[in-house]
Structure formats: C-alpha cells, structure tokens
Design a protein around this motif. Structure first.
Motif, short mmCIF file in Angstrom:
data_model
loop_
_atom_site.label_atom_id
_atom_site.label_comp_id
_atom_site.label_asym_id
_atom_site.label_seq_id
_atom_site.Cartn_x
_atom_site.Cartn_y
_atom_site.Cartn_z
N PHE A 32 -22.16 40.71 -8.10
CA PHE A 32 -22.82 39.46 -7.71
C PHE A 32 -23.38 39.61 -6.31
N GLN A 33 -24.70 39.36 -6.18
CA GLN A 33 -25.35 39.46 -4.88
C GLN A 33 -25.15 38.17 -4.09
N THR A 34 -24.73 38.30 -2.84
CA THR A 34 -24.45 37.14 -2.00
C THR A 34 -25.14 37.32 -0.65
N ILE A 45 -23.84 37.76 2.09
CA ILE A 45 -23.08 38.67 2.95
C ILE A 45 -22.87 40.05 2.30
N GLY A 46 -23.53 40.28 1.19
CA GLY A 46 -23.41 41.58 0.52
C GLY A 46 -23.16 41.43 -0.96
N SER A 47 -22.86 42.55 -1.62
CA SER A 47 -22.62 42.53 -3.06
C SER A 47 -21.13 42.48 -3.34
N LEU A 48 -20.74 41.53 -4.18
CA LEU A 48 -19.34 41.42 -4.61
C LEU A 48 -19.18 42.14 -5.95
N PHE A 49 -18.17 43.00 -6.03
CA PHE A 49 -17.88 43.74 -7.26
C PHE A 49 -16.51 43.30 -7.79
N PHE A 50 -16.46 43.08 -9.11
CA PHE A 50 -15.21 42.71 -9.78
C PHE A 50 -14.90 43.76 -10.83
N ASP A 51 -13.68 44.33 -10.76
CA ASP A 51 -13.34 45.40 -11.68
C ASP A 51 -11.83 45.39 -11.94
N GLU A 52 -11.48 45.73 -13.18
CA GLU A 52 -10.06 45.84 -13.51
C GLU A 52 -9.48 47.09 -12.84
N ALA A 53 -8.19 47.01 -12.47
CA ALA A 53 -7.53 48.15 -11.82
C ALA A 53 -6.16 48.37 -12.44
N ASP A 54 -5.70 49.62 -12.37
CA ASP A 54 -4.37 49.95 -12.90
C ASP A 54 -3.28 49.79 -11.85
N ALA A 55 -3.69 49.87 -10.58
CA ALA A 55 -2.69 49.79 -9.52
C ALA A 55 -3.37 49.39 -8.22
N PHE A 90 -11.45 31.05 -13.33
CA PHE A 90 -12.89 31.09 -13.09
C PHE A 90 -13.46 29.73 -13.50
N PRO A 91 -14.63 29.37 -13.00
CA PRO A 91 -15.47 30.14 -12.07
C PRO A 91 -14.90 30.12 -10.66
N LEU A 92 -15.21 31.19 -9.92
CA LEU A 92 -14.88 31.23 -8.50
C LEU A 92 -16.07 30.70 -7.70
N SER A 93 -15.81 30.36 -6.46
CA SER A 93 -16.91 29.95 -5.59
C SER A 93 -16.82 30.72 -4.28
N LEU A 94 -17.98 31.07 -3.74
CA LEU A 94 -18.06 31.71 -2.43
C LEU A 94 -18.76 30.73 -1.51
N ARG A 95 -18.09 30.36 -0.42
CA ARG A 95 -18.64 29.36 0.48
C ARG A 95 -18.25 29.66 1.92
N GLN A 96 -18.95 29.01 2.85
CA GLN A 96 -18.57 29.11 4.26
C GLN A 96 -17.36 28.20 4.51
N LYS A 114 0.38 41.54 -14.83
CA LYS A 114 -0.07 42.25 -16.02
C LYS A 114 -1.54 42.68 -15.92
N HIS A 115 -2.32 41.91 -15.20
CA HIS A 115 -3.75 42.22 -15.09
C HIS A 115 -4.15 42.19 -13.60
N ILE A 116 -4.51 43.38 -13.10
CA ILE A 116 -4.92 43.51 -11.70
C ILE A 116 -6.45 43.47 -11.62
N LEU A 117 -6.96 42.63 -10.74
CA LEU A 117 -8.40 42.55 -10.53
C LEU A 117 -8.72 43.04 -9.11
N LYS A 118 -9.62 43.99 -9.04
CA LYS A 118 -10.08 44.50 -7.74
C LYS A 118 -11.40 43.79 -7.39
N ILE A 119 -11.43 43.22 -6.17
CA ILE A 119 -12.62 42.54 -5.68
C ILE A 119 -13.06 43.24 -4.40
N GLU A 120 -14.30 43.68 -4.39
CA GLU A 120 -14.81 44.47 -3.26
C GLU A 120 -16.16 43.92 -2.77
N LEU A 121 -16.33 43.88 -1.46
CA LEU A 121 -17.60 43.48 -0.86
C LEU A 121 -18.26 44.68 -0.21
N ASN A 122 -19.51 44.98 -0.62
CA ASN A 122 -20.27 46.06 -0.01
C ASN A 122 -21.59 45.51 0.52
#
Length: 441
Positions: free
Chosen positions: A332-334, A336-346, A364-370, A433-441
């Motif tokens: 998702f383009q924002t 402040i950069g691109s947000l990436f959502f991905d499943e992770a094992d650890a 969900f849905p999530l919101s990104l705000r100031q 049980k379910h890990i979600l990785k959230i990254e901002l680039n």
C-alpha cells in the motif's frame, strides 16, 4: 575588440570552442554584439529569442529583427511568445521578475531538450556594476557584492570583462545594427535610474571606475573563497541531521564561533529570513521558540536549531484524512512510503521500520493517520498505557519529528507508532498462530 574577445575565450572559456551553445538574444546592442563575436569565432551556436509582448509592435519588430539576423548568419533560431503580464498577475510578482522567470525556464528547457551544453547571455561590465549597486541599496551580504558570476552551472557570460562602451564602439566600427528598447529610457525601474543618473556621475568622478570595480570584485571574490572555506568547516561540525523534513544544527557548535550572527546569516540566507537578531536570539531562547520567513521556519529545540519548510502547523491535530487499508492489500502506497504486509513464520531482526504482530488480535480494515492530541497506546515491552505526547517527550522528539508521526490503527487502537514503537497489545506470543509482518519502505 574581436582580438580581446578571442583571447578571453581562449584563456578563460576555452570549453566553449567545443560546445553546443544557445545564445539568448533580445535584439539589443549587447546580445547582437555577442552573436556577431561568436559568429566570427565560428562557435557552434543557435539563437533563442523571447517575445514578452510588453511593447506592442516594438516587441514584434524585435522578433523580426532577430529572425533576419539568424537568416543572415545561417543560424538556427528559436522564438517563444509569452503573456508576461498575465503570468506576473497570476504569480503576484513584478513584470521584471516574471520576464526573468519565463526567460530562464524556457532557456533551461531548450538546453535540456535539444542538448545544448551552455546558454550564453550578454551581461557586461556595466551590468555587473549596476547589479552590485542594486544589491547594495537593498541591503546584502558578501555574495551580493561579488557581482554576476561568469559561469553559473550552464549559464556563461563571456562579455563580463567588457564595458557597454566597448560593445557600442565595436558595433559602430563594424556597422552592426541593433534594436533600442524604449523601456530602457524610462526611470521607472531602479536599474535605469542608476544607469542614467548615478553611474555617469561616478564615472565622471573617476574615469577608471569600471577598471577599479573589476579589481574590487576580484578582491571580494578572493575573500568570499576564504569565507566559504570557514563556513564549510563550521557547517560540517554544526549540522547534525539532514533529511526530507529538516536540517538540525548543534547550538553548541554555533556558539563556539566568534560571530554566530554572521555564520547564521551565511547558513540560512537562502531560506528567506530577514530578522537576524531574532534568529541569533534563538540560540538562548526557550525550547519551542520559532522564527518564520515566508517559506521556512527556524525552531529552537533543546540543543538544536531546526529549519524546516513552513506548513500548516499541526500541534497534534491531524491535517490529512486517514488512509484505509483492507485485508487484501499486500502493498500500500502512503505519503510516508510503501507499507508491505506479509505472513511470517517467526519474529526475526530488530528494525524500527518493521513490526511483527499477532494477526488474530486486531481487525481489518486498518487505518493510517497522523497522530492527534489525546492519542495513547501501550508501548511494547512496557506495562500500562501512555499518552503519545508523554512518549514523545520521553523520546526527546523535536517539534518537527512530532509533526511527522503517523499511526497504524485498528479501529481506535494504535497498532504501531510508525517507525518508532509497536503496541504491546498486538505482540507475538507463544500462543500466536498467525504472525503478520508489517514493513515500511
């Protein structure tokens, strides 16, 4: 004059002999002589003429004159017509400033689009003197007294060593015709007042005025080199942070110099500040004190002075609408950069731009705000709730840093103070049980 011009090019501007040149030509004495001289030297050149449509049939006659001259010399010529008055009114600037902006913007576009190496303008020694006097009457620093640069990026001014009398004598001796701009006779503009009434008196008092002025410029430019060397050394020590939002100067380093006001002027003069005593007083002011120019602000923040562009002040009040992110969004383009959502094992690594959360703890849905006043969260690794304003204070965030804080939220709950701290309520545990990785680039 042709010999002197040829010698000047060979000695100081020899790169022009191997370059593709665009000559800015109005049809007046200066630019016409420059065109004749460059043609004599067989330089690779084309002409560019601006019709500003400010003098009715005179403007059109100037254009026709330039076209005829280009045809006589077999030169390529470019002509652009501008609605200068409309542009000036639209951008709330003087006619002179509007013409200058339109002219140079077009020259740069031509050079870039058609591969011209340099743009030549016909500024001469008298223009240089007028410019310095104008700067002097308006108040200026050392740079305003060093004159028009002969080379400025891809702008070159080969006639700076020569006076207007030199150009006129050459033109008359070689039966060169040129166009007279009737507006040059008017005293409406400061430059014309200086040209018609001040400089002739100075030349009468001292016939060697331009010669001595050239020596003075040389001395001042030598001094400017020394100033730049000292300024660069201080800037290297004083600048602590440079990013897309701000420049941070260490106050302790600025206080070490003998004349902080002089250094602050040189460091900040391009940002539009005028109240230099107020700027200097920031060094000892309370944290949070600010000084504004039309485009920028200077902030005292603990041990730093911070410069940033002027924006609508937030003070903890969001100015942009929240961005809604659905469960199907993997990237998702924002703002402040691109947000990436991905499943992770650890959970692995430790970076401020990445968090790992328990997917089943939020919806969900999530919101990104100031951030806003009153926002709070549960900082990861800590017990209990904390107001963001208190968290910012503990983290020693500056006013600028706080204004650029964004929150990733699920409903009213903060999941992540982006690029800073995750919320403890959504952390990964041994029961996750379910890990979600959230990254901002």
């Amino acid at each position: 004059m042709i010999d002197a011009f040829h010698s000047h090019i060979k000695t100081n501007l020899d790169f022009l002999n191997k370059s593709k040149l665009l000559i800015a030509i109005s049809g007046g004495l200066d630019s016409v002589v420059l065109t004749h001289l460059c043609h004599k030297l067989k330089l690779d050149m084309s002409l560019a003429h601006c019709n500003f449509n400010l003098r009715g049939i005179e403007s059109d006659a100037d254009e026709s004159f330039v076209l005829e001259l280009a045809d006589k010399f077999g030169l390529e010529v470019f002509v652009e017509s501008f609605n200068t008055e409309d542009y000036a009114n639209e951008h709330k600037m003087s006619i002179q400033m509007a013409a200058r902006e339109l002219r140079y913007d077009w020259f740069y576009d031509l050079a870039e689009g058609l591969g011209f190496d340099y743009i030549l303008t016909a500024h001469h020694a008298d223009d240089n003197l007028e410019t310095v006097l104008i700067n002097l009457t308006r108040g200026t620093g050392l740079n305003g007294l060093t004159g028009i640069p002969e080379i400025n990026d891809n702008i070159v001014r080969p006639l700076l060593p020569f006076s207007r009398d030199d150009l006129e004598n050459y033109a008359k001796a070689n039966h060169i015709k040129w166009r007279e701009d009737s507006s040059n006779a008017s005293d409406k503009y400061l430059r014309n007042k200086l040209r018609h009434h001040v400089i002739p008196v100075l030349k009468e008092v001292n016939p060697e005025l331009l010669k001595n002025f050239k020596k003075t410029l040389g001395n001042l430019n030598d001094t400017a080199d020394i100033v730049d060397e000292s300024l660069n050394a201080v800037a290297k020590r004083a600048i602590d942070v440079i990013d897309e939002h701000q420049i941070k100067f260490k106050i302790s380093e600025l206080k070490k110099v003998n004349n902080p006001k002089a250094y602050l002027y040189e460091l900040l003069k391009d940002y539009g500040f005028t109240e230099w005593n107020d700027v200097v007083n920031l060094l000892d002011a309370q944290s949070g004190k600010q000084v504004f120019s039309e485009t920028h602000r200077l902030i005292k923040d603990r041990e730093h002075l911070i410069i940033t562009e002027c924006h609508t002040e937030r003070s903890g009040s969001a100015t942009e609408e929240p961005i809604i992110i659905s469960e199907t969004d993997k990237k998702f383009q924002t703002p402040i950069g691109s947000l990436f959502f991905d499943e992770a094992d650890a959970v692995f690594g430790k970076r401020t731009n990445v968090i790992f959360v328990d997917r089943d703890t939020f919806k969900f849905p999530l919101s990104l705000r100031q951030w806003e006043k009153g926002d709070s969260f549960y900082p990861l690794g800590m017990k209990g709730k904390k107001k963001l304003s208190k968290y910012f204070k503990d983290e020693k965030l500056s006013l600028v840093d706080k204004e650029n804080v964004w929150l990733l939220c699920s409903g009213d709950d903060v999941v992540w103070v982006v690029n800073s701290r995750a919320d403890d309520r959504f952390k990964v545990t041994k029961n996750t049980k379910h890990i979600l990785k959230i990254e901002l680039n």
